[in-house]
Design an enzyme around this catalytic site. Sequence first.
Site, PDB file in Angstrom:
ATOM      1  N   HIS A 195      -3.312   6.836   2.575  1.00 27.59           N
ATOM      2  CA  HIS A 195      -3.759   5.536   2.051  1.00 27.59           C
ATOM      3  C   HIS A 195      -5.140   5.224   2.623  1.00 27.59           C
ATOM      4  O   HIS A 195      -5.398   5.436   3.803  1.00 27.59           O
ATOM      5  CB  HIS A 195      -2.742   4.464   2.453  1.00 27.59           C
ATOM      6  CG  HIS A 195      -3.225   3.083   2.200  1.00 27.59           C
ATOM      7  ND1 HIS A 195      -3.777   2.710   0.991  1.00 27.59           N
ATOM      8  CD2 HIS A 195      -3.265   1.978   2.988  1.00 27.59           C
ATOM      9  CE1 HIS A 195      -4.126   1.437   1.061  1.00 27.59           C
ATOM     10  NE2 HIS A 195      -3.836   0.977   2.254  1.00 27.59           N
ATOM     11  N   ASN A 255     -10.250  -0.587   0.176  1.00 31.10           N
ATOM     12  CA  ASN A 255      -8.785  -0.490   0.200  1.00 31.10           C
ATOM     13  C   ASN A 255      -8.252  -1.104  -1.100  1.00 31.10           C
ATOM     14  O   ASN A 255      -8.364  -2.306  -1.307  1.00 31.10           O
ATOM     15  CB  ASN A 255      -8.264  -1.242   1.428  1.00 31.10           C
ATOM     16  CG  ASN A 255      -6.745  -1.243   1.524  1.00 31.10           C
ATOM     17  OD1 ASN A 255      -6.043  -0.909   0.563  1.00 31.10           O
ATOM     18  ND2 ASN A 255      -6.231  -1.637   2.671  1.00 31.10           N
ATOM     19  N   CYS A 263       0.819  -1.217   0.000  1.00 30.23           N
ATOM     20  CA  CYS A 263       0.000   0.000   0.000  1.00 30.23           C
ATOM     21  C   CYS A 263       0.856   1.272   0.000  1.00 30.23           C
ATOM     22  O   CYS A 263       0.325   2.374  -0.054  1.00 30.23           O
ATOM     23  CB  CYS A 263      -0.950  -0.001   1.183  1.00 30.23           C
ATOM     24  SG  CYS A 263      -1.951  -1.489   1.242  1.00 30.23           S
TER      25      CYS A 263
HETATM   26  C1  COA Z   1      -9.822  -4.823  10.114  1.00 25.64           C
HETATM   27  C2  COA Z   1     -10.367  -3.779  11.052  1.00 25.64           C
HETATM   28  C3  COA Z   1     -11.401  -2.918  10.367  1.00 25.64           C
HETATM   29  C4  COA Z   1     -11.042  -4.477  12.241  1.00 25.64           C
HETATM   30  O1  COA Z   1     -11.519  -3.502  13.152  1.00 25.64           O
HETATM   31  P1  COA Z   1     -11.172  -3.633  14.713  1.00 25.64           P
HETATM   32  O2  COA Z   1     -11.880  -2.564  15.385  1.00 25.64           O
HETATM   33  O3  COA Z   1      -9.676  -3.676  14.850  1.00 25.64           O
HETATM   34  O4  COA Z   1     -11.820  -5.009  15.057  1.00 25.64           O
HETATM   35  P2  COA Z   1     -11.219  -6.133  15.994  1.00 25.64           P
HETATM   36  O5  COA Z   1     -10.404  -7.058  15.174  1.00 25.64           O
HETATM   37  O6  COA Z   1     -10.592  -5.498  17.195  1.00 25.64           O
HETATM   38  O7  COA Z   1     -12.515  -6.840  16.447  1.00 25.64           O
HETATM   39  C5  COA Z   1     -13.471  -6.199  17.310  1.00 25.64           C
HETATM   40  C6  COA Z   1     -14.651  -7.111  17.507  1.00 25.64           C
HETATM   41  O8  COA Z   1     -15.364  -7.231  16.268  1.00 25.64           O
HETATM   42  C7  COA Z   1     -15.447  -8.582  15.865  1.00 25.64           C
HETATM   43  N1  COA Z   1     -15.303  -8.655  14.425  1.00 25.64           N
HETATM   44  C8  COA Z   1     -14.178  -8.820  13.690  1.00 25.64           C
HETATM   45  N2  COA Z   1     -14.462  -8.797  12.386  1.00 25.64           N
HETATM   46  C9  COA Z   1     -15.781  -8.590  12.288  1.00 25.64           C
HETATM   47  C10 COA Z   1     -16.668  -8.465  11.223  1.00 25.64           C
HETATM   48  N3  COA Z   1     -16.259  -8.535   9.948  1.00 25.64           N
HETATM   49  N4  COA Z   1     -17.971  -8.246  11.476  1.00 25.64           N
HETATM   50  C11 COA Z   1     -18.427  -8.175  12.746  1.00 25.64           C
HETATM   51  N5  COA Z   1     -17.627  -8.291  13.826  1.00 25.64           N
HETATM   52  C12 COA Z   1     -16.328  -8.482  13.591  1.00 25.64           C
HETATM   53  C13 COA Z   1     -14.326  -9.287  16.569  1.00 25.64           C
HETATM   54  O9  COA Z   1     -14.612 -10.649  16.748  1.00 25.64           O
HETATM   55  C14 COA Z   1     -14.268  -8.540  17.871  1.00 25.64           C
HETATM   56  O10 COA Z   1     -15.300  -9.025  18.712  1.00 25.64           O
HETATM   57  P3  COA Z   1     -15.085  -9.181  20.291  1.00 25.64           P
HETATM   58  O11 COA Z   1     -14.865  -7.769  20.781  1.00 25.64           O
HETATM   59  O12 COA Z   1     -16.362  -9.785  20.758  1.00 25.64           O
HETATM   60  O13 COA Z   1     -13.890 -10.034  20.462  1.00 25.64           O
HETATM   61  C15 COA Z   1      -9.222  -2.895  11.594  1.00 25.64           C
HETATM   62  O14 COA Z   1      -8.435  -3.621  12.467  1.00 25.64           O
HETATM   63  C16 COA Z   1      -8.342  -2.330  10.521  1.00 25.64           C
HETATM   64  O15 COA Z   1      -8.772  -1.545   9.710  1.00 25.64           O
HETATM   65  N6  COA Z   1      -7.039  -2.671  10.559  1.00 25.64           N
HETATM   66  C17 COA Z   1      -6.043  -2.064   9.712  1.00 25.64           C
HETATM   67  C18 COA Z   1      -6.228  -2.332   8.271  1.00 25.64           C
HETATM   68  C19 COA Z   1      -5.125  -1.653   7.548  1.00 25.64           C
HETATM   69  O16 COA Z   1      -4.743  -0.561   7.844  1.00 25.64           O
HETATM   70  N7  COA Z   1      -4.547  -2.247   6.585  1.00 25.64           N
HETATM   71  C20 COA Z   1      -3.465  -1.550   5.951  1.00 25.64           C
HETATM   72  C21 COA Z   1      -2.691  -2.376   5.188  1.00 25.64           C
HETATM   73  S1  COA Z   1      -3.440  -2.783   3.673  1.00 25.64           S
END
Ligand code: COA
Length: 343
Positions: free
Chosen positions: A268, A299, A122
């Site tokens: 990004h 993304n 990215c």
């Molecule tokens: C992927 C992303 C959106 C997830 O969001 P998050 O707030 O970190 O979510 P988490 O992984 O902490 O999960 C939070 C909760 O949601 C749940 N969850 C995870 N994915 C889920 C989904 N698709 N739908 C519903 N719930 C979901 C998890 O199980 C967790 O539940 P819990 O609290 O009961 O354990 C986020 O981490 C993100 O954007 N990361 C960076 C991505 C990035 O920058 N990439 C760059 C490189 S390309």
Amino acid sequence: MSKIRPSKGAPYARILGVGGYRPTRVVPNEVILEKIDSSDEWIRSRSGIETRHWASPEETIAAMSIEASGKAIADAGITAGQIGAVVVSTVSHFSQTPAIATEIADKLGTDKAAAFDISAGCAGFGYGLTLAKGMIVEGSAEYVLVIGVERLSDLTDLEDRATAFLFGDGAGAVVVGPSQEPAIGPTVWGSEGDKAETIKQTVPWDRFRLGDVSQLPLDSEGNIKFPAITQEGQAVFRWAVFEMAKVAQQALDAAGISPDDLDVFIPHQANVRIIDSMVKTLKLPEHVTVARDIRTTGNTSAASIPLAMERLLATGEAKSGDTALVIGFGAGLVYAATVVTLP
Ligand SMILES: CC(C)(COP(=O)(O)OP(=O)(O)OC[C@H]1O[C@@H](n2cnc3c(N)ncnc32)[C@H](O)[C@@H]1OP(=O)(O)O)[C@@H](O)C(=O)NCCC(=O)NCCS
């Protein structure tokens, strides 16, 4: 004493034109929900994504790149024959060799332009831009075409709750050429290979080829899954929020720009919460236009910054000559930030 004549390039480089291509098919969150336990509300609130584009078989890496590049070349007011180098940043071109850049250079009608691919996830657009600036100032090309292009839908595991909703497809391109004044600031870039495991391909191609079911991930019907991009969302999120705001600030400092001098911020497009957090940490004033193209584009990795740039200019939210901070970050982990004058 050296017998080699010094090379003669332009005093400075600038982005002269931008173009984008978004695949025709728009995919709403409802389609993603067919394979994962989630909700439209969760996806919107946790990532900001409402829709993304997925490419058809005809919308290949080359086809999308050619569309975006044609617009960028027209926007720059040059001809394809004037382009001296084509740099394609992608992680989703499926032939190991040759580079897709050579086919694109040929089909665009360049005059045997140098052409090669780079793999910088990215951050790929910023890496390509930095190479382009170097080539122009050093004198090995007058105009360089930098393309960021992805078909991430080919590398998405639709049963993986952590990534199924994130990725999209598309191509963005810029023409970089000579300038009489600075219009691309110093790049602040780097890599943190100790975090390489946080974003990676589920199974390397050589292990996939062996087809050993006991070693490979299976889908809900017991079939071997095609390799996909997987990530430790929270770890990447934290890194992006804490570390990338510092890199963005360093790029402003390196360019001698204060947040008040800035017109546009094009980070990004990984997660709208990361974008909002960076805006806050950098204390960007109200007048700065912030790209939030992720809402309808998802993304798109290397394509995300040029696509967002093209849209801001097309909608009039940003204008030619504006000063913009761009920052890319992702798999590697790698990053690149710089301040540019918009075309
Ligand atoms: C992927 C992303 C959106 C997830 O969001 P998050 O707030 O970190 O979510 P988490 O992984 O902490 O999960 C939070 C909760 O949601 C749940 N969850 C995870 N994915 C889920 C989904 N698709 N739908 C519903 N719930 C979901 C998890 O199980 C967790 O539940 P819990 O609290 O009961 O354990 C986020 O981490 C993100 O954007 N990361 C960076 C991505 C990035 O920058 N990439 C760059 C490189 S390309």
